[in-house]
Design a protein around this motif. Structure first.
Motif, PDB file in Angstrom:
ATOM      1  N   VAL A  46       0.822  -1.224   0.000  1.00  0.00           N
ATOM      2  CA  VAL A  46       0.000   0.000   0.000  1.00  0.00           C
ATOM      3  C   VAL A  46       0.847   1.260   0.000  1.00  0.00           C
ATOM      4  CG1 VAL A  46      -1.881  -1.197   1.172  1.00  0.00           C
ATOM      5  CG2 VAL A  46      -0.189   0.064   2.529  1.00  0.00           C
ATOM      6  N   ALA A  47       2.176   1.114   0.041  1.00  0.00           N
ATOM      7  CA  ALA A  47       3.049   2.291   0.026  1.00  0.00           C
ATOM      8  C   ALA A  47       2.984   2.972  -1.338  1.00  0.00           C
ATOM      9  CB  ALA A  47       4.483   1.877   0.343  1.00  0.00           C
ATOM     10  N   ASP A  48       3.166   4.265  -1.335  1.00  0.00           N
ATOM     11  CA  ASP A  48       3.171   5.049  -2.568  1.00  0.00           C
ATOM     12  C   ASP A  48       4.339   4.597  -3.440  1.00  0.00           C
ATOM     13  OD1 ASP A  48       3.353   6.956  -4.564  1.00  0.00           O
ATOM     14  OD2 ASP A  48       3.052   8.662  -3.222  1.00  0.00           O
ATOM     15  N   PRO A  49       4.080   4.102  -4.645  1.00  0.00           N
ATOM     16  CA  PRO A  49       5.187   3.633  -5.495  1.00  0.00           C
ATOM     17  C   PRO A  49       6.129   4.743  -5.924  1.00  0.00           C
ATOM     18  CG  PRO A  49       3.108   3.661  -6.712  1.00  0.00           C
ATOM     19  CD  PRO A  49       2.763   3.906  -5.282  1.00  0.00           C
ATOM     20  N   GLY A  50       5.697   5.980  -5.744  1.00  0.00           N
ATOM     21  CA  GLY A  50       6.574   7.099  -6.073  1.00  0.00           C
ATOM     22  C   GLY A  50       7.537   7.457  -4.958  1.00  0.00           C
ATOM     23  N   GLN A  51       7.406   6.807  -3.831  1.00  0.00           N
ATOM     24  CA  GLN A  51       8.294   7.044  -2.695  1.00  0.00           C
ATOM     25  C   GLN A  51       9.370   5.969  -2.612  1.00  0.00           C
ATOM     26  OE1 GLN A  51       5.412   7.287   0.654  1.00  0.00           O
ATOM     27  NE2 GLN A  51       6.102   9.401   0.868  1.00  0.00           N
ATOM     28  N   GLY A  52      10.483   6.309  -1.979  1.00  0.00           N
ATOM     29  CA  GLY A  52      11.480   5.311  -1.664  1.00  0.00           C
ATOM     30  C   GLY A  52      11.053   4.529  -0.445  1.00  0.00           C
ATOM     31  N   ALA A  53      11.395   3.243  -0.391  1.00  0.00           N
ATOM     32  CA  ALA A  53      11.014   2.403   0.749  1.00  0.00           C
ATOM     33  C   ALA A  53      12.263   1.846   1.414  1.00  0.00           C
ATOM     34  CB  ALA A  53      10.111   1.253   0.295  1.00  0.00           C
ATOM     35  N   ILE A  54      12.285   1.925   2.740  1.00  0.00           N
ATOM     36  CA  ILE A  54      13.399   1.403   3.541  1.00  0.00           C
ATOM     37  C   ILE A  54      12.833   0.514   4.627  1.00  0.00           C
ATOM     38  CG2 ILE A  54      15.318   1.974   5.063  1.00  0.00           C
ATOM     39  CD1 ILE A  54      15.485   4.711   3.677  1.00  0.00           C
ATOM     40  N   VAL A  55      13.356  -0.707   4.743  1.00  0.00           N
ATOM     41  CA  VAL A  55      12.980  -1.610   5.826  1.00  0.00           C
ATOM     42  C   VAL A  55      14.077  -1.546   6.883  1.00  0.00           C
ATOM     43  CG1 VAL A  55      12.413  -3.970   6.489  1.00  0.00           C
ATOM     44  CG2 VAL A  55      11.748  -3.115   4.229  1.00  0.00           C
ATOM     45  N   LEU A  56      13.671  -1.293   8.121  1.00  0.00           N
ATOM     46  CA  LEU A  56      14.611  -1.102   9.227  1.00  0.00           C
ATOM     47  C   LEU A  56      14.371  -2.156  10.300  1.00  0.00           C
ATOM     48  CD1 LEU A  56      16.762   0.736  10.655  1.00  0.00           C
ATOM     49  CD2 LEU A  56      14.839   2.026  11.604  1.00  0.00           C
ATOM     50  N   VAL A  67      11.199  -7.614  -4.228  1.00  0.00           N
ATOM     51  CA  VAL A  67       9.953  -7.462  -4.987  1.00  0.00           C
ATOM     52  C   VAL A  67       9.547  -5.996  -5.091  1.00  0.00           C
ATOM     53  CG1 VAL A  67       7.471  -7.958  -4.955  1.00  0.00           C
ATOM     54  CG2 VAL A  67       9.122  -9.775  -4.453  1.00  0.00           C
ATOM     55  N   HIS A  68       9.758  -5.237  -4.010  1.00  0.00           N
ATOM     56  CA  HIS A  68       9.263  -3.860  -3.939  1.00  0.00           C
ATOM     57  C   HIS A  68      10.363  -2.808  -4.123  1.00  0.00           C
ATOM     58  CE1 HIS A  68       5.184  -5.013  -2.667  1.00  0.00           C
ATOM     59  NE2 HIS A  68       5.774  -5.983  -1.978  1.00  0.00           N
ATOM     60  N   ASP A  69      11.550  -3.231  -4.503  1.00  0.00           N
ATOM     61  CA  ASP A  69      12.674  -2.297  -4.696  1.00  0.00           C
ATOM     62  C   ASP A  69      12.943  -1.470  -3.445  1.00  0.00           C
ATOM     63  OD1 ASP A  69      13.183  -3.043  -7.383  1.00  0.00           O
ATOM     64  OD2 ASP A  69      11.541  -1.771  -8.061  1.00  0.00           O
ATOM     65  N   ALA A  70      12.850  -2.117  -2.290  1.00  0.00           N
ATOM     66  CA  ALA A  70      13.113  -1.446  -1.016  1.00  0.00           C
ATOM     67  C   ALA A  70      14.560  -1.665  -0.585  1.00  0.00           C
ATOM     68  CB  ALA A  70      12.160  -1.971   0.057  1.00  0.00           C
ATOM     69  N   ARG A  71      15.077  -0.745   0.178  1.00  0.00           N
ATOM     70  CA  ARG A  71      16.401  -0.880   0.772  1.00  0.00           C
ATOM     71  C   ARG A  71      16.289  -1.512   2.156  1.00  0.00           C
ATOM     72  NH1 ARG A  71      20.528  -0.474  -2.887  1.00  0.00           N
ATOM     73  NH2 ARG A  71      20.269   1.359  -4.226  1.00  0.00           N
ATOM     74  N   VAL A  72      17.328  -2.226   2.561  1.00  0.00           N
ATOM     75  CA  VAL A  72      17.341  -2.912   3.857  1.00  0.00           C
ATOM     76  C   VAL A  72      18.443  -2.330   4.730  1.00  0.00           C
ATOM     77  CG1 VAL A  72      17.639  -5.118   5.038  1.00  0.00           C
ATOM     78  CG2 VAL A  72      16.443  -5.029   2.829  1.00  0.00           C
ATOM     79  N   VAL A  73      18.057  -1.840   5.907  1.00  0.00           N
ATOM     80  CA  VAL A  73      18.998  -1.300   6.887  1.00  0.00           C
ATOM     81  C   VAL A  73      18.909  -2.148   8.145  1.00  0.00           C
ATOM     82  CG1 VAL A  73      19.646   0.693   8.287  1.00  0.00           C
ATOM     83  CG2 VAL A  73      18.774   1.040   5.960  1.00  0.00           C
ATOM     84  N   ILE A  74      20.028  -2.693   8.565  1.00  0.00           N
ATOM     85  CA  ILE A  74      20.070  -3.566   9.744  1.00  0.00           C
ATOM     86  C   ILE A  74      21.010  -2.989  10.800  1.00  0.00           C
ATOM     87  CG2 ILE A  74      20.917  -5.779  10.614  1.00  0.00           C
ATOM     88  CD1 ILE A  74      19.729  -7.194   8.372  1.00  0.00           C
ATOM     89  N   ASP A  75      20.513  -2.924  12.022  1.00  0.00           N
ATOM     90  CA  ASP A  75      21.359  -2.577  13.166  1.00  0.00           C
ATOM     91  C   ASP A  75      21.909  -3.874  13.746  1.00  0.00           C
ATOM     92  OD1 ASP A  75      22.579  -1.379  15.352  1.00  0.00           O
ATOM     93  OD2 ASP A  75      20.763  -1.528  16.570  1.00  0.00           O
ATOM     94  N   SER A  76      23.216  -4.060  13.618  1.00  0.00           N
ATOM     95  CA  SER A  76      23.870  -5.289  14.085  1.00  0.00           C
ATOM     96  C   SER A  76      24.621  -5.067  15.388  1.00  0.00           C
ATOM     97  CB  SER A  76      24.815  -5.824  12.999  1.00  0.00           C
ATOM     98  OG  SER A  76      24.093  -6.369  11.933  1.00  0.00           O
ATOM     99  N   ALA A  77      24.051  -4.245  16.259  1.00  0.00           N
ATOM    100  CA  ALA A  77      24.704  -3.949  17.539  1.00  0.00           C
ATOM    101  C   ALA A  77      25.039  -5.217  18.306  1.00  0.00           C
ATOM    102  CB  ALA A  77      23.813  -3.033  18.380  1.00  0.00           C
ATOM    103  N   HIS A  78      24.105  -6.172  18.331  1.00  0.00           N
ATOM    104  CA  HIS A  78      24.284  -7.373  19.149  1.00  0.00           C
ATOM    105  C   HIS A  78      24.792  -8.576  18.364  1.00  0.00           C
ATOM    106  CE1 HIS A  78      22.405  -6.100  23.023  1.00  0.00           C
ATOM    107  NE2 HIS A  78      21.896  -5.172  22.221  1.00  0.00           N
ATOM    108  N   ASP A  79      24.705  -8.547  17.033  1.00  0.00           N
ATOM    109  CA  ASP A  79      25.073  -9.751  16.280  1.00  0.00           C
ATOM    110  C   ASP A  79      26.393  -9.641  15.541  1.00  0.00           C
ATOM    111  OD1 ASP A  79      23.770  -8.987  13.231  1.00  0.00           O
ATOM    112  OD2 ASP A  79      22.779  -8.127  14.969  1.00  0.00           O
ATOM    113  N   ALA A  80      26.877  -8.416  15.258  1.00  0.00           N
ATOM    114  CA  ALA A  80      28.175  -8.281  14.603  1.00  0.00           C
ATOM    115  C   ALA A  80      29.274  -8.729  15.554  1.00  0.00           C
ATOM    116  CB  ALA A  80      28.416  -6.837  14.173  1.00  0.00           C
ATOM    117  N   GLY A  81      30.082  -9.662  15.108  1.00  0.00           N
ATOM    118  CA  GLY A  81      31.113 -10.265  15.948  1.00  0.00           C
ATOM    119  C   GLY A  81      30.694 -11.589  16.531  1.00  0.00           C
ATOM    120  N   LEU A  82      29.376 -11.822  16.616  1.00  0.00           N
ATOM    121  CA  LEU A  82      28.858 -13.005  17.298  1.00  0.00           C
ATOM    122  C   LEU A  82      28.333 -14.066  16.346  1.00  0.00           C
ATOM    123  CD1 LEU A  82      27.931 -14.414  19.980  1.00  0.00           C
ATOM    124  CD2 LEU A  82      25.775 -13.149  19.716  1.00  0.00           C
TER     125      LEU A  82
END
Length: 398
Positions: A167-177, A200-215
């Motif tokens: 349902v997001a506006d296809p004219g907007q950029g989409a980011i999954v956080l 599928v939706h041309d969205a960008r993925v941003v991940i906070d790896s505070a607890h998993d980077a290194g582990l």
């Protein structure tokens, strides 16, 4: 006029807790008498609340690197990165982090919280930001300071995320956080589901790896590598205060994105840079992460021992296998009684009360590290059993 400070009053329940012997916060640690242990109130207790998963904060090599940097470069830099506060050490750490995580570039900042706030310029007025319900407070602050429309999807609910993307506006950029490993429950994000929907939706993925980077992951790169999807992560933030045993943070991603953040992220532009001691310590820890996988293996084995022990005690432990487990108590006062009972048994755990968790979901969070022995994990399990018998049965995290 009304006194502007009249609002500075804690809720009645919090005031009562603060005045009681059950208050579980700001307990000063006086020393580290042994591996996996701290001294509080003159007592030697087992530390079961630390996120120092690889036990690197007390590693002699890490401490020596920090001390050498202090003697060579001073205790602080007294300037922002953009003006006079950039060290050659910062650039070396950025290069090694980018290579390690498989990104083109990295920017080192002074805290993990700041790394989250550095994301603000990515969340523009022509974007929709879809954030997991349980993302860390620092990520929510970044979302609110940004200009994107914020939509929250139910925790790890890919059906809900798909509906929001549709349902997001296809004219907007989409980011999954999302977080890679969630800080309270220790569960992992559904990166396979997120990556599929993002494609599928041309969205960008941003991940906070505070607890998993290194582990997590074969090489310790985090949840992305754990799922075999590190290449699906567009931007990754990390902190040095967990697996890297010191202070600081970084944001990594495509070079043009990092260059953009270097020149537009107010959280970085107007803040003093990471001191040399922390930078050198993080560099040394990164080398250990890359060359000593046995540390990860040791803490994950201890995590399995903890989780199987809790199951044997009757707790319904969710899958995940990470070193952090939360036991949902529900009532705030009961949670504090459980925390106090554990401390009486020589265990320092974490009491997680609102707003860290939803109302009615107060919980005890326990974490183990590579410093803990099997006997110490058994000691923790024994204490939990004793206090559960005294306070009453509780449920594990839903």
């Amino acid at each position: 006029m009304t006194d502007a400070f009249s609002k500075c009053r804690l809720p009645r329940e919090a005031e009562a807790l603060l005045a009681s012997s059950l208050y579980p916060f700001y307990l000063p640690v006086e020393g580290r008498p042994g591996d996996g242990e701290v001294t509080v109130g003159g007592r030697r207790v087992l530390m079961a609340g630390s996120n120092d998963y690889l036990a690197l904060s007390d590693d002699p090599r890490v401490k020596a690197a920090g001390a050498e940097a202090v003697h060579r470069l001073g205790a602080g830099n007294s300037g922002s990165r953009v003006l006079n506060g950039t060290l050659a050490l910062h650039e070396r750490l950025e290069g090694e982090l980018a290579e390690f995580l498989g990104h083109e570039a990295a920017m080192v900042v002074s805290t993990g919280y700041q790394a989250s706030l550095t994301l603000c310029p990515l969340f523009g007025p022509d974007d929709v930001l879809l954030a997991d319900q349980y993302v860390h407070a620092s990520l929510l602050d970044a979302a609110r300071l940004g200009q994107a429309r914020l939509r929250r999807y139910r925790h790890n609910d890919m059906t809900h995320l798909a509906r929001l993307l549709e349902v997001a506006d296809p004219g907007q950029g989409a980011i999954v956080l999302t977080e890679g490993m969630f800080s309270v429950g220790g569960d992992l994000c559904d990166l396979p589901g997120i990556a599929k929907l993002a494609a599928v939706h041309d969205a960008r993925v941003v991940i906070d790896s505070a607890h998993d980077a290194g582990l997590l992951g074969a090489g310790g790169r985090g949840a992305g590598e754990h799922h075999g999807l590190q290449s699906a992560v567009d931007v990754q933030t990390i902190t040095f205060s967990k697996c890297f045993g010191t202070l600081g943070g970084a944001v990594t991603g495509p070079r043009h994105v990092i260059d953009y953040l270097r020149h537009s992220a107010r959280a970085a532009l107007f803040s003093a840079s990471l001191p040399a001691a922390c930078t050198a310590a993080a560099l040394t820890s990164l080398g250990i992460v890359r060359t000593e996988p046995e540390r990860r293996q040791r803490v994950l084995a201890a995590a399995e021992h903890l989780r199987s022990g809790l199951v044997a005690l009757g707790f319904a432990i969710p899958s995940g296998g990470t070193p952090t487990v939360s036991l949902v108590v529900g009532d705030n006062e009961l949670c504090c009684r459980f925390w106090s009972g554990l401390l009486d048994e020589g265990i320092l755990a974490n009491a997680m009360l609102p707003p860290s968790v939803p109302g009615g979901k107060a919980q005890i969070r326990v974490s183990i590290t590579a410093a803990h022995t099997e006997a110490q994990v058994d000691r923790l399990l024994s204490a939990i059993a004793t206090v559960t018998g005294r306070v009453g049965p509780i449920a594990c995290q839903e």
